[in-house]
Write an enzyme that holds these catalytic residues in place. Structure first.
Site, mmCIF file in Angstrom:
data_model
loop_
_atom_site.group_PDB
_atom_site.id
_atom_site.type_symbol
_atom_site.label_atom_id
_atom_site.label_comp_id
_atom_site.label_asym_id
_atom_site.label_seq_id
_atom_site.Cartn_x
_atom_site.Cartn_y
_atom_site.Cartn_z
ATOM 1 N N MET A 1 -12.385 3.970 -0.711
ATOM 2 C CA MET A 1 -13.022 4.181 0.592
ATOM 3 C C MET A 1 -13.750 5.513 0.514
ATOM 4 S SD MET A 1 -10.054 2.765 3.153
ATOM 5 C CE MET A 1 -8.689 2.851 1.995
ATOM 6 N N GLY B 1 -2.570 -4.436 8.903
ATOM 7 C CA GLY B 1 -1.712 -5.062 9.904
ATOM 8 C C GLY B 1 -0.990 -6.311 9.444
ATOM 9 N N MET C 1 -11.305 -6.377 5.258
ATOM 10 C CA MET C 1 -10.464 -5.498 6.063
ATOM 11 C C MET C 1 -10.138 -6.152 7.399
ATOM 12 S SD MET C 1 -9.923 -2.851 4.179
ATOM 13 C CE MET C 1 -9.115 -1.834 5.425
ATOM 14 N N HIS D 1 -8.442 0.874 -4.146
ATOM 15 C CA HIS D 1 -9.406 0.585 -3.080
ATOM 16 C C HIS D 1 -10.146 1.881 -2.748
ATOM 17 C CE1 HIS D 1 -9.773 -0.561 1.509
ATOM 18 N NE2 HIS D 1 -10.951 -0.418 0.935
ATOM 19 N N HIS E 1 -1.143 -1.249 -4.317
ATOM 20 C CA HIS E 1 -2.427 -0.980 -3.664
ATOM 21 C C HIS E 1 -2.546 0.516 -3.416
ATOM 22 C CE1 HIS E 1 -5.993 -2.370 -1.476
ATOM 23 N NE2 HIS E 1 -5.723 -1.406 -0.595
ATOM 24 N N ASP F 1 -6.438 -6.793 4.119
ATOM 25 C CA ASP F 1 -5.777 -5.495 4.207
ATOM 26 C C ASP F 1 -5.828 -5.008 5.639
ATOM 27 O OD1 ASP F 1 -4.894 -2.875 4.011
ATOM 28 O OD2 ASP F 1 -6.426 -2.234 2.590
ATOM 29 N N GLY G 1 1.378 -2.221 4.112
ATOM 30 C CA GLY G 1 1.893 -0.874 3.926
ATOM 31 C C GLY G 1 3.152 -0.626 4.717
ATOM 32 N N SER G 2 3.001 -0.340 6.004
ATOM 33 C CA SER G 2 4.148 -0.016 6.841
ATOM 34 C C SER G 2 5.113 -1.192 6.958
ATOM 35 C CB SER G 2 3.689 0.432 8.230
ATOM 36 O OG SER G 2 2.819 -0.523 8.820
ATOM 37 N N GLY H 1 -9.259 3.599 6.954
ATOM 38 C CA GLY H 1 -9.117 5.036 7.143
ATOM 39 C C GLY H 1 -7.726 5.499 7.487
ATOM 40 N N PHE H 2 -6.926 4.632 8.126
ATOM 41 C CA PHE H 2 -5.576 5.013 8.527
ATOM 42 C C PHE H 2 -4.642 3.815 8.403
ATOM 43 C CE2 PHE H 2 -8.355 7.906 10.793
ATOM 44 C CZ PHE H 2 -7.740 9.135 10.592
ATOM 45 N N GLY H 3 -3.385 4.072 8.056
ATOM 46 C CA GLY H 3 -2.380 3.014 8.007
ATOM 47 C C GLY H 3 -1.790 2.760 9.377
ATOM 48 N N GLY H 4 -1.054 1.651 9.481
ATOM 49 C CA GLY H 4 -0.293 1.366 10.694
ATOM 50 C C GLY H 4 -1.082 0.811 11.860
ATOM 51 N N ASP I 1 -4.893 3.423 -1.880
ATOM 52 C CA ASP I 1 -6.004 3.701 -0.979
ATOM 53 C C ASP I 1 -6.569 5.084 -1.258
ATOM 54 O OD1 ASP I 1 -6.143 1.355 0.771
ATOM 55 O OD2 ASP I 1 -4.139 1.934 1.389
ATOM 56 N N MET J 1 -9.353 7.776 -0.175
ATOM 57 C CA MET J 1 -10.233 8.129 0.945
ATOM 58 C C MET J 1 -10.789 9.527 0.734
ATOM 59 S SD MET J 1 -7.855 6.806 4.091
ATOM 60 C CE MET J 1 -6.831 5.333 3.932
ATOM 61 N N SER K 1 0.832 -1.194 0.000
ATOM 62 C CA SER K 1 0.000 0.000 0.000
ATOM 63 C C SER K 1 0.867 1.245 0.000
ATOM 64 C CB SER K 1 -0.907 0.017 1.230
ATOM 65 O OG SER K 1 -1.526 1.278 1.359
#
Length: 214
Positions: A65, A176, A136, A63, A30, A174, A196-197, A141-144, A32, A34, A7
């Site tokens: 959102m 964690g 999900m 994706h 990927h 998607d 992502g992270s 809405g937020f990464g990490g 995202d 939003m 991501s």
């Protein structure tokens, strides 16, 4: 084969060309999107997707959102998205069906997404119309965010639906995903992992992508 979709939400937005080139051993990019309404954050739109398209030969997994994605799916297809996914919670069932139809009319792959509180059965009205279903494993809405292991029974249920009704459909998770949580995602039936992270924070990105394949 397990596919990895890093991501770019966790990438350095000051140099997205370089950041996408760093993940060239992955399978998808990927993206995202939003809108600040469906989720409490705002990221990027179709113009950025258009600018990303020439930077990679990897499929762009977009994706959405956003509220009422039917309004924008054609724009994202025209911008260069290869796969466009819509949340089942973001509009009426009728409009989600129409959004999927519009994506296919553009010659692209279509998918649906379900949030953690949405039951697996919510994908059933769309299962014959999609090439990908995304579950999900964090709140969108937020990464990490921390991986929600209690989503695995839902992943397993969606896998059973796919196997019975649309065996060529991909099952994506998607949220964690890291070298440990990827193992239970794969064991639960996922074959596409968004990370992502975990990818962009790794000292060796190619090595991390390989590790995520399980």
């Amino acid at each position: 084969m397990i596919k990895i979709a890093p991501s770019i939400l966790s990438a350095d937005f000051a140099d997205l060309r370089r950041e996408i080139q760093r993940i060239d051993t992955a399978d998808y990019v990927h993206v995202d999107v939003m809108d600040g309404m469906f989720v409490p954050n705002i990221t990027i739109g179709a113009p950025v997707v258009k600018s990303l398209r020439p930077t990679t030969s990897l499929p762009l997994d977009v994706h959405l959102m956003i509220q009422q994605p039917i309004r924008y799916v054609e724009q994202f297809c025209d911008a260069g998205a290869d796969i466009v996914t819509c949340h089942v919670e973001s509009d009426s069932e009728e409009n989600i069906h129409e959004a999927l139809r519009l994506i296919h009319a553009k010659g692209k792959k279509a998918g649906v997404v379900i949030k953690p509180k949405t039951p697996a059965s919510a994908v059933l009205p769309f299962i014959h119309e999609v090439e990908l279903i995304l579950v999900m494993t964090v709140e969108p809405g937020f990464g990490g965010q921390k991986f929600m292991a209690d989503m695995m029974p839902k992943v397993q249920q969606v896998r059973s639906y796919i196997d019975a009704m649309n065996p060529t459909c991909e099952l994506e998770v998607d949220g964690g995903v890291d070298p440990e949580t990827c193992k239970i995602c794969i064991a639960s039936g996922a074959n596409v992992l968004v990370a992502g992270s975990s990818v962009y924070g790794a000292p060796d990105i190619a090595q991390r992508i390989a590790a995520l394949r399980g």
